[in-house]
Write a protein that holds these residues in place. Structure first.
Motif, PDB file in Angstrom:
ATOM      1  N   VAL A   1      -2.327   0.355   6.559  1.00 46.39           N
ATOM      2  CA  VAL A   1      -2.354  -1.097   6.621  1.00 46.39           C
ATOM      3  C   VAL A   1      -3.288  -1.527   7.746  1.00 46.39           C
ATOM      4  CG1 VAL A   1      -0.971  -3.165   6.952  1.00 46.39           C
ATOM      5  CG2 VAL A   1      -0.023  -1.231   5.717  1.00 46.39           C
ATOM      6  N   GLN A   2      -4.220  -2.402   7.436  1.00 38.64           N
ATOM      7  CA  GLN A   2      -5.215  -2.829   8.414  1.00 38.64           C
ATOM      8  C   GLN A   2      -4.702  -3.923   9.351  1.00 38.64           C
ATOM      9  OE1 GLN A   2      -8.240  -1.270   8.702  1.00 38.64           O
ATOM     10  NE2 GLN A   2      -7.261   0.110   7.266  1.00 38.64           N
ATOM     11  N   ASP A   3      -3.855  -4.824   8.873  1.00 39.08           N
ATOM     12  CA  ASP A   3      -3.479  -5.994   9.650  1.00 39.08           C
ATOM     13  C   ASP A   3      -2.049  -5.926  10.169  1.00 39.08           C
ATOM     14  OD1 ASP A   3      -3.843  -8.457  10.824  1.00 39.08           O
ATOM     15  OD2 ASP A   3      -3.434  -9.584   9.018  1.00 39.08           O
ATOM     16  N   GLY A   4      -1.375  -4.802  10.049  1.00 40.04           N
ATOM     17  CA  GLY A   4      -0.009  -4.685  10.504  1.00 40.04           C
ATOM     18  C   GLY A   4       0.624  -3.449   9.909  1.00 40.04           C
ATOM     19  N   SER A   5       1.923  -3.339  10.065  1.00 42.40           N
ATOM     20  CA  SER A   5       2.649  -2.170   9.581  1.00 42.40           C
ATOM     21  C   SER A   5       3.457  -2.452   8.329  1.00 42.40           C
ATOM     22  CB  SER A   5       3.590  -1.676  10.685  1.00 42.40           C
ATOM     23  OG  SER A   5       2.833  -1.199  11.776  1.00 42.40           O
ATOM     24  N   ILE A   6       3.235  -3.575   7.703  1.00 43.35           N
ATOM     25  CA  ILE A   6       4.065  -3.980   6.572  1.00 43.35           C
ATOM     26  C   ILE A   6       3.413  -3.610   5.251  1.00 43.35           C
ATOM     27  CG2 ILE A   6       5.174  -5.949   5.444  1.00 43.35           C
ATOM     28  CD1 ILE A   6       6.283  -5.035   8.255  1.00 43.35           C
ATOM     29  N   ARG A   7       4.166  -2.902   4.443  1.00 38.79           N
ATOM     30  CA  ARG A   7       3.721  -2.464   3.120  1.00 38.79           C
ATOM     31  C   ARG A   7       3.955  -3.539   2.065  1.00 38.79           C
ATOM     32  NH1 ARG A   7       2.761  -2.080  -1.392  1.00 38.79           N
ATOM     33  NH2 ARG A   7       2.733  -0.296  -2.774  1.00 38.79           N
ATOM     34  N   ILE A   8       5.086  -4.290   2.234  1.00 35.43           N
ATOM     35  CA  ILE A   8       5.448  -5.249   1.188  1.00 35.43           C
ATOM     36  C   ILE A   8       6.167  -6.461   1.782  1.00 35.43           C
ATOM     37  CG2 ILE A   8       7.689  -4.209   0.627  1.00 35.43           C
ATOM     38  CD1 ILE A   8       6.755  -4.561  -2.381  1.00 35.43           C
ATOM     39  N   LEU A   9       5.837  -7.608   1.237  1.00 38.05           N
ATOM     40  CA  LEU A   9       6.485  -8.875   1.581  1.00 38.05           C
ATOM     41  C   LEU A   9       7.160  -9.376   0.319  1.00 38.05           C
ATOM     42  CD1 LEU A   9       6.879 -11.615   3.162  1.00 38.05           C
ATOM     43  CD2 LEU A   9       4.581 -12.214   2.354  1.00 38.05           C
ATOM     44  N   ARG A  10       8.447  -9.682   0.434  1.00 37.59           N
ATOM     45  CA  ARG A  10       9.181 -10.247  -0.702  1.00 37.59           C
ATOM     46  C   ARG A  10       9.748 -11.610  -0.293  1.00 37.59           C
ATOM     47  NH1 ARG A  10      11.149  -4.975  -0.555  1.00 37.59           N
ATOM     48  NH2 ARG A  10      10.406  -3.671  -2.258  1.00 37.59           N
ATOM     49  N   SER A  11       9.521 -12.606  -1.127  1.00 36.15           N
ATOM     50  CA  SER A  11      10.118 -13.926  -0.935  1.00 36.15           C
ATOM     51  C   SER A  11      10.982 -14.208  -2.147  1.00 36.15           C
ATOM     52  CB  SER A  11       9.039 -15.005  -0.819  1.00 36.15           C
ATOM     53  OG  SER A  11       8.276 -14.829   0.343  1.00 36.15           O
ATOM     54  N   ILE A  12      12.251 -14.461  -1.906  1.00 33.04           N
ATOM     55  CA  ILE A  12      13.176 -14.766  -2.994  1.00 33.04           C
ATOM     56  C   ILE A  12      13.082 -16.257  -3.288  1.00 33.04           C
ATOM     57  CG2 ILE A  12      15.562 -14.605  -3.815  1.00 33.04           C
ATOM     58  CD1 ILE A  12      14.230 -11.886  -2.995  1.00 33.04           C
ATOM     59  N   VAL A  13      12.982 -16.579  -4.585  1.00 33.27           N
ATOM     60  CA  VAL A  13      12.805 -17.960  -5.022  1.00 33.27           C
ATOM     61  C   VAL A  13      13.939 -18.334  -5.968  1.00 33.27           C
ATOM     62  CG1 VAL A  13      11.261 -19.594  -6.140  1.00 33.27           C
ATOM     63  CG2 VAL A  13      10.304 -17.621  -4.937  1.00 33.27           C
ATOM     64  N   TYR A  14      14.586 -19.467  -5.680  1.00 35.10           N
ATOM     65  CA  TYR A  14      15.584 -20.042  -6.576  1.00 35.10           C
ATOM     66  C   TYR A  14      14.994 -21.288  -7.207  1.00 35.10           C
ATOM     67  CZ  TYR A  14      19.106 -16.846  -4.939  1.00 35.10           C
ATOM     68  OH  TYR A  14      19.805 -15.708  -4.680  1.00 35.10           O
ATOM     69  N   PHE A  15      15.409 -21.593  -8.424  1.00 33.86           N
ATOM     70  CA  PHE A  15      14.857 -22.728  -9.154  1.00 33.86           C
ATOM     71  C   PHE A  15      15.934 -23.776  -9.381  1.00 33.86           C
ATOM     72  CE2 PHE A  15      12.502 -18.923 -10.352  1.00 33.86           C
ATOM     73  CZ  PHE A  15      11.205 -19.317 -10.065  1.00 33.86           C
TER      74      PHE A  15
ATOM     75  N   ASP B   1      16.072 -22.939   3.032  1.00 36.90           N
ATOM     76  CA  ASP B   1      17.513 -22.722   2.942  1.00 36.90           C
ATOM     77  C   ASP B   1      18.082 -23.024   1.553  1.00 36.90           C
ATOM     78  OD1 ASP B   1      19.929 -21.878   4.000  1.00 36.90           O
ATOM     79  OD2 ASP B   1      20.444 -23.828   4.823  1.00 36.90           O
ATOM     80  N   ASN B   2      17.206 -23.177   0.561  1.00 37.61           N
ATOM     81  CA  ASN B   2      17.670 -23.495  -0.779  1.00 37.61           C
ATOM     82  C   ASN B   2      16.776 -22.839  -1.832  1.00 37.61           C
ATOM     83  OD1 ASN B   2      19.153 -24.656  -2.838  1.00 37.61           O
ATOM     84  ND2 ASN B   2      18.078 -26.583  -2.751  1.00 37.61           N
ATOM     85  N   LEU B   3      15.558 -23.354  -2.013  1.00 34.39           N
ATOM     86  CA  LEU B   3      14.644 -22.790  -3.004  1.00 34.39           C
ATOM     87  C   LEU B   3      13.977 -21.519  -2.498  1.00 34.39           C
ATOM     88  CD1 LEU B   3      12.941 -26.073  -4.271  1.00 34.39           C
ATOM     89  CD2 LEU B   3      14.909 -24.873  -5.236  1.00 34.39           C
ATOM     90  N   TYR B   4      13.688 -21.449  -1.205  1.00 36.75           N
ATOM     91  CA  TYR B   4      13.060 -20.284  -0.572  1.00 36.75           C
ATOM     92  C   TYR B   4      13.922 -19.838   0.606  1.00 36.75           C
ATOM     93  CZ  TYR B   4       8.910 -21.613  -3.209  1.00 36.75           C
ATOM     94  OH  TYR B   4       8.031 -21.923  -4.212  1.00 36.75           O
TER      95      TYR B   4
END
Length: 139
Positions: free
Chosen positions: A8-22, A50-53
């Motif tokens: 990783v060039q810009d940090g140590s994170i392989r994956i970012l997950r954002s949970i989305v509610y509709f 605190d609701n959708l994201y």
């Protein structure tokens, strides 16, 4: 291309997950970003409402079962930060012990008020450190 976190060039994170509610009743979904830049992580954190994201996760591997995943839950001025396996969490020792609810949609997330941050700049500072190092040391 080697997919190990060391590449990783810009940090140590392989994956970012954002949970989305509709609001229209569709089942929740996950937005996934491989090898995110800090700007993508920051955008995910600052849009938390605190609701959708309500949930952002940072992983040093792509495994959803990785116990070292860094979780941010909440939004709208209140965030809890913790390691998935429970071995690390943000705690304000001077905070109150009364239970509060973060993440209003679905089942929610409950924790003592002392585990809640009320300042997005403090959240960003802690998450940025994890983003750069991929470890919980010195958080």
């Amino acid at each position: 291309m080697d997919e190990s976190p060391t590449q990783v060039q810009d940090g140590s994170i392989r994956i970012l997950r954002s949970i989305v509610y509709f609001q229209d009743g569709r089942p929740w979904d996950v937005e996934v970003t491989d090898y995110p830049g800090w700007d993508q992580v920051e955008t995910s954190l600052t849009r938390m409402d605190d609701n959708l994201y309500p949930i952002v996760q940072l992983g040093t591997t792509e495994s959803e079962d990785d116990e070292s995943v860094f979780n941010v839950v909440g939004g709208a001025g209140r965030w809890a930060l913790f390691r998935l396996d429970g071995s690390w969490k943000y705690v304000n020792p001077e905070g109150r012990k009364e239970e509060v609810r973060l993440w209003q949609s679905d089942q929610g997330y409950f924790c003592p008020d002392r585990e809640v941050l009320y300042d997005i700049s403090a959240v960003l500072k802690i998450v940025r450190r994890f983003y750069r190092t991929g470890t919980y040391e010195d958080l």
